[in-house]
Design an enzyme around this catalytic site. Structure first.
Site, short mmCIF file in Angstrom:
data_model
loop_
_atom_site.label_atom_id
_atom_site.label_comp_id
_atom_site.label_asym_id
_atom_site.label_seq_id
_atom_site.Cartn_x
_atom_site.Cartn_y
_atom_site.Cartn_z
N LYS A 143 -7.56 8.33 0.24
CA LYS A 143 -8.82 8.62 0.89
C LYS A 143 -8.54 9.49 2.12
O LYS A 143 -7.40 9.52 2.57
CB LYS A 143 -9.56 7.35 1.27
CG LYS A 143 -8.84 6.51 2.33
CD LYS A 143 -9.76 5.56 2.99
CE LYS A 143 -9.74 5.82 4.46
NZ LYS A 143 -10.30 4.84 5.30
N ASP A 162 -7.98 3.02 -3.18
CA ASP A 162 -8.70 2.32 -2.11
C ASP A 162 -7.83 1.10 -1.87
O ASP A 162 -7.79 0.19 -2.71
CB ASP A 162 -10.11 1.91 -2.58
CG ASP A 162 -10.87 1.23 -1.45
OD1 ASP A 162 -10.31 0.30 -0.85
OD2 ASP A 162 -11.99 1.64 -1.15
N HIS A 163 -7.08 1.11 -0.78
CA HIS A 163 -6.02 0.09 -0.69
C HIS A 163 -6.58 -1.33 -0.62
O HIS A 163 -5.87 -2.29 -0.88
CB HIS A 163 -5.03 0.40 0.44
CG HIS A 163 -5.50 0.05 1.81
ND1 HIS A 163 -6.34 0.86 2.53
CD2 HIS A 163 -5.26 -1.02 2.61
CE1 HIS A 163 -6.59 0.31 3.70
NE2 HIS A 163 -5.94 -0.84 3.78
N HIS A 194 -14.09 0.86 1.50
CA HIS A 194 -13.58 -0.52 1.39
C HIS A 194 -14.68 -1.58 1.33
O HIS A 194 -14.64 -2.49 0.50
CB HIS A 194 -12.66 -0.85 2.56
CG HIS A 194 -11.58 0.17 2.79
ND1 HIS A 194 -10.88 0.74 1.77
CD2 HIS A 194 -11.09 0.72 3.94
CE1 HIS A 194 -9.98 1.60 2.27
NE2 HIS A 194 -10.10 1.60 3.58
N1 LIG Z 1 -0.71 7.04 7.21
C1 LIG Z 1 -1.50 6.09 6.74
O1 LIG Z 1 -1.35 4.90 7.01
C2 LIG Z 1 -2.61 6.43 5.82
C3 LIG Z 1 -2.80 7.71 5.35
N2 LIG Z 1 -3.79 7.97 4.46
C4 LIG Z 1 -3.97 9.30 3.90
O2 LIG Z 1 -2.73 9.70 3.32
C5 LIG Z 1 -2.55 11.10 3.44
C6 LIG Z 1 -1.24 11.40 4.18
O3 LIG Z 1 -1.29 10.81 5.45
P1 LIG Z 1 -0.04 10.73 6.44
O4 LIG Z 1 1.22 10.49 5.69
O5 LIG Z 1 -0.43 9.79 7.49
O6 LIG Z 1 0.01 12.21 7.05
P2 LIG Z 1 1.19 12.92 7.85
O7 LIG Z 1 0.56 13.95 8.71
O8 LIG Z 1 2.12 11.95 8.46
O9 LIG Z 1 2.02 13.66 6.69
C7 LIG Z 1 1.51 14.78 6.05
C8 LIG Z 1 2.50 15.26 5.02
O10 LIG Z 1 1.93 16.44 4.46
C9 LIG Z 1 2.93 17.46 4.45
N3 LIG Z 1 2.32 18.76 4.59
C10 LIG Z 1 1.41 19.18 5.50
N4 LIG Z 1 1.11 20.47 5.28
C11 LIG Z 1 1.83 20.87 4.22
C12 LIG Z 1 1.97 22.09 3.52
N5 LIG Z 1 1.26 23.17 3.84
N6 LIG Z 1 2.82 22.13 2.48
C13 LIG Z 1 3.54 21.06 2.12
N7 LIG Z 1 3.43 19.86 2.73
C14 LIG Z 1 2.61 19.79 3.78
C15 LIG Z 1 3.79 17.16 5.63
O11 LIG Z 1 5.03 17.78 5.42
P3 LIG Z 1 5.84 18.45 6.63
O12 LIG Z 1 5.91 17.42 7.71
O13 LIG Z 1 7.14 18.75 6.03
O14 LIG Z 1 5.04 19.63 7.05
C16 LIG Z 1 3.85 15.63 5.56
O15 LIG Z 1 4.83 15.24 4.64
C17 LIG Z 1 -3.80 11.60 4.16
O16 LIG Z 1 -4.75 11.96 3.17
C18 LIG Z 1 -4.29 10.38 4.92
O17 LIG Z 1 -5.68 10.44 5.16
C19 LIG Z 1 -4.62 6.99 3.99
C20 LIG Z 1 -4.49 5.70 4.42
C21 LIG Z 1 -3.51 5.32 5.38
O1 LIG Z 2 -8.44 2.64 5.49
C1 LIG Z 2 -8.37 2.15 6.59
O2 LIG Z 2 -8.01 0.86 6.69
C2 LIG Z 2 -7.46 0.36 7.89
C3 LIG Z 2 -7.56 -1.16 7.81
O3 LIG Z 2 -6.81 -1.59 6.73
P1 LIG Z 2 -6.22 -3.06 6.69
O4 LIG Z 2 -5.51 -3.12 5.40
O5 LIG Z 2 -5.33 -3.21 7.90
O6 LIG Z 2 -7.38 -3.99 6.77
C4 LIG Z 2 -8.18 0.89 9.12
O7 LIG Z 2 -7.46 0.53 10.28
C5 LIG Z 2 -8.25 2.39 9.05
O8 LIG Z 2 -9.02 2.87 10.15
C6 LIG Z 2 -8.86 2.85 7.77
O9 LIG Z 2 -8.71 4.26 7.65
#
Ligand SMILES: NC(=O)C1=CN([C@@H]2O[C@H](COP(=O)(O)OP(=O)(O)OC[C@H]3O[C@@H](n4cnc5c(N)ncnc54)[C@H](OP(=O)(O)O)[C@@H]3O)[C@@H](O)[C@H]2O)C=CC1
Ligand SMILES: O=C1O[C@H](COP(=O)(O)O)[C@@H](O)[C@H](O)[C@H]1O
Length: 484
Positions: free
Chosen positions: A150, A179-180, A242
């Protein structure tokens, strides 16, 4: 399970490190991955295979729920990882990725089954899906699947546009929208609870249930995500996905045969029966709030508007409570209340079913003290089920509530990502958000988004560390109930 290649876009990112690597490792330890598989990590950064493996190792030591006692197992596992540097916007670069994948399939005798996981920002979903198709990565002799995170769209229109674009490269059955919350073990257990317990099955309707309450409260604030959150708010961040998924999972009628399509159908029926809000009713059934300053765990925390990256005049909702009506024969007249918010008193996700007490009026005065029967499904941070009954205390003869409790042992409970990844690798999409559900959820949320945009619903302030604004309590009091 089929041999396969797991192509992870965003391999250097936060989600990969915190959730995906540990989940894959736990599956590996539990022998739930195919004998032959490779993970090809993709990112913009220039990394060698050895450097990626070292990052994966760090992630396992920090985030895996299993202690790493058997180092040889860990070594075996990380050898499955390779890295391919690619800017996902560069169409030419996908040729290199295709060659890499094909060579690896040949070297390790892996069938052309390819799982593409997009752990990247949503603006890249479209370009990656398109290039998977164009480059030939998606033309396989085996299966191909796409896992996406998402947010899935920002509103109904953008979600529809995104879906249309993805569907040019992948069939609906090949798309696994995470949707975790659907991966949380107690959410997955909901269906079993009612299916395997005739007692609950027969009570699961408006004859016996007075109301249903779904809470997802968080202690954390907006953290470092203001850039995203200030445009999303709790309504998009939690409710559209969620919370509505929890409503569907709680209220769906069990299909005659428990199957992917049966469950999907029942969830769709719930969403279609959900009473639509309009200009006049949004303010009656929806409460929005934003946290002010307050105290949590004896520490002062600033207001939302003082958080880094948030506008001082932000009108973004960090709290939502709502009353929902499901207009079908099972739930007619039963309010479903949902509430979710940041900077609340406690971290708790739970579903409480409050049962009716039709004999209440015929009780003697002593009996009037009885509390309602409550079935509580604790989802997070503790997993378990408890049933509140009334019983006479044998010592003083007074009626008092007692609890029949089951709490799962923390150590044995798999992470949501583990369950979801396993299902996706196995080709079971039951616990993923299907397009119909996503679209119907956006449709339901749309009038609320409009009302918020036009400022037609008051934005209540609540103290950080509280359980939300007073208006959220009034919402239930109007109906003679209270939040449990
Ligand atoms: N983190 C979380 O807990 C959660 C994240 N999400 C979703 O998961 C997805 C990823 O999130 P997150 O890991 O936090 O994001 P980050 O910003 O930490 O990581 C993004 C990743 O995308 C890569 N990236 C960015 N631009 C490019 C590009 N042009 N080409 C290739 N790779 C690219 C980066 O690589 P590099 O660094 O090498 O540029 C990096 O590996 C998002 O959609 C976020 O909304 C959903 C729920 C929870
Ligand atoms: O997707 C999301 O969920 C978390 C909450 O997840 P939980 O598993 O800890 O209950 C929320 O903090 C975040 O804002 C939202 O993007």
């Amino acid at each position: 399970m089929d041999s396969m290649t797991f192509v992870l876009f965003g391999a250097t990112g936060d989600l990969a490190k915190r959730k995906i690597y540990p989940a894959l490792f736990n599956l590996y330890l539990n022998q739930k991955l195919p004998k032959s598989f490779s993970v090809i990590g993709v990112g913009r950064e220039q990394l060698s295979d050895v450097e990626l493996r070292s990052r994966v190792t760090d992630s396992l030591y920090t985030f895996s729920r299993h202690l790493i006692n058997d180092k040889s197992k860990k070594e075996e596992f990380i050898k499955k990882f390779q890295y391919c540097q690619l800017d996902v916007t560069n169409t030419e670069g996908y040729k290199k990725l295709l060659e890499h994948v094909q060579q690896n399939e040949k070297d390790h005798n892996i069938a052309e089954n390819r799982m593409f996981y997009l752990s990247v920002a949503p603006e890249f979903f479209e370009v990656i899906a398109l290039n998977i198709k164009k480059s030939g990565l998606g033309s396989t002799d085996g299966w191909k699947r796409l896992i996406i995170e998402k947010p899935f769209g920002h509103d109904l229109k953008s979600a529809q546009e995104l879906n249309e674009k993805l569907s040019k490269s992948f069939e609906e059955e090949e798309i696994y929208r995470i949707d975790h919350y659907l991966g949380k073990p107690m959410v997955q257990n909901l269906e079993a609870l009612t299916f395997a317990n005739p007692v609950l099955q027969s009570l699961w309707n408006n004859r016996f249930i007075a109301n249903v309450q779904i809470t997802a409260s968080e202690i954390v604030g907006v953290e470092e995500r203001a850039g995203y959150y200030d445009k999303a708010g709790a309504i998009r961040d939690m409710v559209q996905n969620h919370m509505l998924q929890l409503v569907m999972m709680t209220s769906m009628h069990l299909p005659k045969q428990i199957s992917e399509s049966g469950i999907r159908n029942e969830k769709r029926k719930v969403m279609k029966s959900l009473r639509t809000l309009n200009r006049d009713t949004v303010g009656v059934h929806v409460v929005r709030g934003q946290y002010g300053p307050g105290e949590i765990n004896e520490k002062f925390v600033p207001s939302y508007r003082e958080e880094p990256g948030v506008e001082a005049s932000s009108q973004t909702d960090t709290f939502i409570a709502a009353r929902l009506w499901i207009d079908n024969s099972f739930w007619d007249g039963v309010p479903f209340y949902i509430r979710t918010g940041k900077r609340m008193m406690e971290k708790e996700t739970k579903i409480v079913i409050e049962f009716k007490n039709p004999l209440k009026d015929s009780y003697t005065s002593e009996m009037e003290k009885v509390k309602p029967n409550l079935l509580t499904i604790n989802i997070n941070p503790n997993e378990g089920v408890s049933l509140q009954l009334n019983s006479k205390n044998p010592t003083n003869g007074e009626m008092e509530p007692i609890k029949v409790d089951f709490a799962a042992s923390k150590q044995d409970v798999p992470e949501a990502y583990e369950l979801l990844l396993f299902d996706a690798l196995y080709g079971d999409s039951t616990f993923f958000a299907h397009w119909d559900e996503v679209e119907l959820s956006w449709r339901w949320v749309e009038p609320i988004l409009e009302a918020f945009k036009e400022n037609r619903v008051p934005l209540h302030s609540y103290s950080a560390g509280s359980m939300g604004p007073d208006a959220a309590h009034q919402l239930l009091e109007e109906d003679g109930f209270k939040w449990w």
